[in-house]
Scaffold this motif. Structure first.
Motif, PDB file in Angstrom:
ATOM      1  N   THR A   3      65.687  25.220  74.671  1.00 21.46           N
ATOM      2  CA  THR A   3      65.447  26.440  75.207  1.00 21.46           C
ATOM      3  C   THR A   3      63.993  26.719  75.381  1.00 21.46           C
ATOM      4  O   THR A   3      63.187  25.925  74.657  1.00 21.46           O
ATOM      5  CB  THR A   3      66.075  27.709  74.409  1.00 21.46           C
TER       6      THR A   3
ATOM      7  N   MET B 126      61.627  36.066  79.183  1.00 23.99           N
ATOM      8  CA  MET B 126      63.055  35.563  79.358  1.00 23.99           C
ATOM      9  C   MET B 126      63.226  34.022  78.750  1.00 23.99           C
ATOM     10  O   MET B 126      62.231  33.376  78.709  1.00 23.99           O
ATOM     11  CB  MET B 126      63.321  35.355  80.972  1.00 23.99           C
ATOM     12  N   LEU B 127      64.492  33.850  78.338  1.00 25.60           N
ATOM     13  CA  LEU B 127      64.791  32.626  77.849  1.00 25.60           C
ATOM     14  C   LEU B 127      65.601  31.721  78.830  1.00 25.60           C
ATOM     15  O   LEU B 127      66.379  32.105  79.626  1.00 25.60           O
ATOM     16  CB  LEU B 127      65.608  32.795  76.422  1.00 25.60           C
TER      17      LEU B 127
ATOM     18  N   VAL C  52      69.055  32.096  80.706  1.00 25.86           N
ATOM     19  CA  VAL C  52      70.044  32.302  79.574  1.00 25.86           C
ATOM     20  C   VAL C  52      71.104  33.410  79.852  1.00 25.86           C
ATOM     21  O   VAL C  52      72.235  33.444  79.346  1.00 25.86           O
ATOM     22  CB  VAL C  52      69.445  32.226  78.170  1.00 25.86           C
TER      23      VAL C  52
END
Lengths: 706, 161
Positions: B97, B1-2, B17
């Motif tokens: 990120t 997952m970002l 995100v």
């Protein structure tokens, strides 16, 4: 004695005094009255004597006559028998009278048997004569002439002795009054003597006549007797004339004397003359013959008139004596009544005076009792009432009584004054007592306050003493410190000199610094300008990089959303972003840093500007400080010796403080002593207070008018 | 997952995100009078009025500074009424990120009342990053506020999301 006398009341004392005074008065009165009584007794004795003498002289004459008549009778002349009887009868009468009067007066005139026996003269008592007479009367006819003569003589002799005795005991010849004296001497002495001698002469002449011839001696005797008779009659005449003349001088003229005596005297003188003629005839003429009867007749006439004169004289003498007795009695009565009246009056006056004094004194005593009981107001009002009632001072007679010499009034005034004084005195005392009480209370309170104050003072002094000690210690320390300060100031002075030099260096350094800073400021400005250029470049780069970054981010987001399809894209995006980051993103913060630097630069520039200003002012101030410091150094240098003197002063102060401390301790001692004294003073004040309270109690017993 | 990483006062936080619609540069907001201080205002996002929550205000108690890296993160927010809303989150230094798995997160151990939106923690070589849970944003008062009339008006444009 005196103590015993002092116990009596005034009335008793006065009564005793009255008795004491009355005693001599009574004695005097007694003597006076006994004098009167003596006089009266004297006169009475005279009366009694005259009363006795009258029968006695009568008796002696009558017995002589009787002898003569008996002799005549025995010679044969029988016609005289009647006359003998007559004479004997008269003699009996005279004896009766003598017995009657003698019984009454024989004791008073001391011729009673017992008295006469005690002086061995009992033979002269008339009872003997009477006994002899009784014998003679019975036996005269039987006896011879001689025997009769002897017996007659035995009768006559005691009578004559009696006459002498009575005349002596009755004091009749010592009569003090001239009239009665002359009269008595005429009637009692001369006349009886004359009559006696006449009687004897008659007996003699009878014998002469009886024998019938007269010798020369007889004739001479007759002549002498005539002369004697003449002389005696003259003396009688003279005495009676004197008595009559003097009569008026003694108790007034006696009328009966003046009336009765002269006729009897004239009668006697008239009878003397014929007898004298007979006697002279016999004496001068030897031849003349005269009968015995004729001779006896004239002689008897003379004897009778003489007896009459004698009796009259005796009677008048008795009257005179009675008058005298009456007079003396009257005088005695007057004297007694006057004396008694005087005594009574004196007693009454004394009683009134003493009662007045006693009553007044009783009132004064009552008032004094009231005063003693303390009721001065009542005593005062009583005094006023008594003053008004008794002495009326305060009314119209005020001034008269004010100057009165009456001791009671003066006593009342004195008591009144005393009471008033006492009243005012007590009021004053009461007032003063109250004042003294309040004063003493105040004093006591003040003493208590003072005591407290002293206690406080003592504690204060203690504190002060302690403080003084502290001051001393502090001053000592301070002196030490001052020493240090002096040293330090000396050192400071040196340091200041050094500082001065350093300041000069600082000043020059500051000046150079200011120059450097000004230079830096100029350089900073240049840097700032360059930085603005750099910032513009960087800003441009950064804007681009930022947009790239943003884009790459959004790309990454979109690639994430696209899933596996977007993986390649996301890699590209990541790479782009990395590139952007490498070039510019760092610059983002740099940009911010630059902005900050710029701000900082601006601030720094303004700060530098401010600093420059401050440095300049600092420089100026340093310059000023330098000057100040220079002055300060000078001052400090000056200060050093001052510190020395201050140091010395401080040491002196320290010593003074120590002295103060000592003085304070002494003061503390004094304060303690003062407090002790105050305690004593308080006690004394309390005692005073108590004494005043006692005094007030004493005074409060008196109720005063206000 | 970002996860999008951002930094407030040297502490780093991250957002999923998947919930982000778009990241836009900072614009000038229309201020809302009497709104809470963490509401910076509203702005026109492609013809839709979107409210903006200042995370710096919310987390650090100070407004976000006008830096280049200061951005508006438009997120899909499901309020208490289970309706999707678009809101803007204003934050500084949103430039990185990071990719992590869900199980990498560890609970912080402390859930502060009124700040339940600060969730579990992950860490990298630079330090710890705390996760901001959008569903818990904003505080309850704002939730109530979004149930108001404005919220109803927003509902009509819901198809835009």
């Amino acid at each position: 004695m005196k103590r015993y006398f002092n116990r009596f009341k005034i009335l008793h004392k006065i009564i005793i005094s009255v008795f004491v005074f009355a005693l001599p008065v009574c004695i005097l009165l007694f003597y006076m009255i006994s004098g009167f009584n003596n006089n009266i007794e004297f006169a009475r004795k005279e009366v009694w004597g005259s009363k006795l003498l009258s029968p006695l002289t009568t008796l002696s004459e009558l017995v002589s006559q009787h002898q003569l008549l008996v002799r005549l009778f025995l010679q044969g002349n029988t016609n005289v028998q009647d006359r003998i009887d007559h004479t004997a009868k008269k003699i009996d009468e005279a004896f009766d009278t003598l017995f009657k009067e003698g019984k009454r007066y024989e004791r008073a005139l001391r011729f009673d048997v017992n008295t006469l026996k005690s002086i061995k003269m009992e033979e002269i008592h008339y009872s003997n004569a009477h006994a002899m007479w009784q014998e003679l009367r019975k036996n005269y006819k039987k006896n011879s002439i001689v025997q009769n003569d002897v017996e007659h003589e035995m009768v006559i002799k005691p009578v004559k002795e009696m006459i002498k005795w009575v005349a002596e005991t009755s004091n009749i010849i010592l009569d003090p009054d001239l009239d009665s004296h002359y009269l008595s001497s005429a009637a009692i002495v001369i006349l009886p003597n004359t009559l006696n001698s006449l009687s004897e002469f008659l007996l003699y002449s009878e014998s002469v006549i009886f024998k019938g011839f007269r010798s020369r001696d007889d004739m001479i005797k007759f002549a002498v007797f005539a002369g004697n008779l003449e002389e005696s009659s003259e003396r009688i005449q003279q005495n009676i004339t004197n008595a009559l003349r003097e009569d008026k001088l003694f108790y007034g003229i006696s009328e009966s004397l003046q009336k009765n005596i002269p006729p009897a005297l004239n009668n006697y003188q008239a009878s003397v003359v014929p007898f004298l003629v007979v006697l002279k005839r016999i004496a001068n003429d030897p031849g003349s013959s005269i009968s015995i009867e004729e001779f006896l007749e004239s002689a008897m006439a003379l004897i009778n008139s003489g007896a009459q004169l004698r009796e009259t004289s005796f009677h008048e003498l008795q009257l005179l004596l009675k008058r005298r007795i009456e007079n003396f009695s009257q005088k005695r009565l007057i004297a007694i009544s006057l004396s008694l009246a005087a005594l009574l009056l004196a007693a009454v006056i004394i009683f009134i005076v003493s009662v007045g004094i006693t009553r007044s004194l009783g009132k004064v005593i009552g008032i004094a009792g009231e005063i003693a009981a303390g009721n001065i107001y009542k005593a005062k009002s009583d005094l006023e009432a008594i003053g008004k009632n008794e002495f009326m001072y305060g009314d119209e007679d005020k001034d008269g009584l004010r100057h009165s010499k009456n001791e009671i009034v003066q006593l009342f005034k004195a008591v009144s004054t005393m009471t008033a004084s006492l009243d005012s005195l007590l009021a004053q005392v009461r007032k003063s007592g109250i004042q003294v009480t309040s004063s003493s209370t105040q004093i006591s309170a003040a003493a208590r306050q003072l005591e407290a104050t002293v206690a406080e003072q003592a504690s204060s002094i203690n504190e002060v003493s302690a403080t003084g000690k502290e001051i001393s210690a502090t001053a000592h320390e301070f002196a030490k410190t001052m020493n240090g300060v002096a040293e330090m100031s000396f050192r400071a002075s040196e340091l200041a000199n050094e500082s001065m030099n350093s300041l000069s260096d600082i000043n020059t350094t500051m000046k150079s610094l200011l120059e450097n800073i000004t230079e830096s400021f100029g350089k900073l400005k240049t840097v700032n300008e360059k930085m603005v250029d750099i910032t513009q470049v960087i800003t441009t780069i950064t804007k681009v990089a930022n947009q790239i970054n943003l884009l790459s981010l959004n790309a990454a987001i979109e690639a994430e959303k696209a899933g596996e399809y977007g993986i390649g894209f996301s890699v590209v995006a990541r790479e782009i972003r990395r590139l952007a980051d490498q070039t510019a993103v760092a610059a983002i913060d740099i940009e911010a840093l630059i902005l900050e630097t710029q701000d900082a630069m601006k601030q720094g520039m303004s700060a530098v500007a401010e600093y420059t200003d401050q440095t300049m002012t600092s420089t100026e101030r340093i310059a000023e400080i330098s000057v100040d410091l220079l002055r300060a150094i000078e001052h400090t240098q000056d200060l050093a010796p001052q510190f020395e003197s201050a140091n010395q002063g401080m040491q002196i102060q320290s010593q003074s403080a120590a002295q103060i401390s000592e003085a304070m301790e002494q003061l503390n001692e004094s304060a303690k002593q003062t407090r002790d004294s105050l305690v004593e003073f308080k006690e004394v004040t309390e005692q005073l207070n108590e004494a005043v309270r006692d005094l007030q109690n004493e005074v409060s017993r008196f109720s005063i008018s206000s | 997952m970002l996860f999008l990483v951002f930094e407030i006062d040297n502490e780093r936080y991250c957002l999923e995100v998947s919930r982000i619609i778009e990241i836009t540069p900072i614009v000038i907001f229309r201020e809302l009078p009497h709104a809470p201080a963490y509401i910076s205002g509203v702005f026109n996002y492609r013809g839709v009025v979107v409210p903006v929550v200042d995370l710096s205000m919310l987390i650090a108690g100070r407004p976000s500074r006008p830096l280049f890296s200061t951005r508006i993160i438009l997120v899909d927010y499901v309020g208490g009424d289970n309706i999707h809303h678009t809101i803007g989150l204003l934050t500084e230094k949103a430039t990185e990120t990071i990719s992590r798995r869900e199980e990498d997160f560890q609970p912080s151990g402390v859930v502060v009342e009124g700040a339940e939106y600060l969730g579990d923690v992950i860490f990298d070589e630079s330090g710890m990053i705390q996760r901001v849970r959008i569903e818990k944003l904003p505080p309850d008062t704002i939730k109530d506020y979004q149930r108001g009339r404005r919220f109803i008006a927003l509902k009509e444009n819901n198809d835009l999301l």
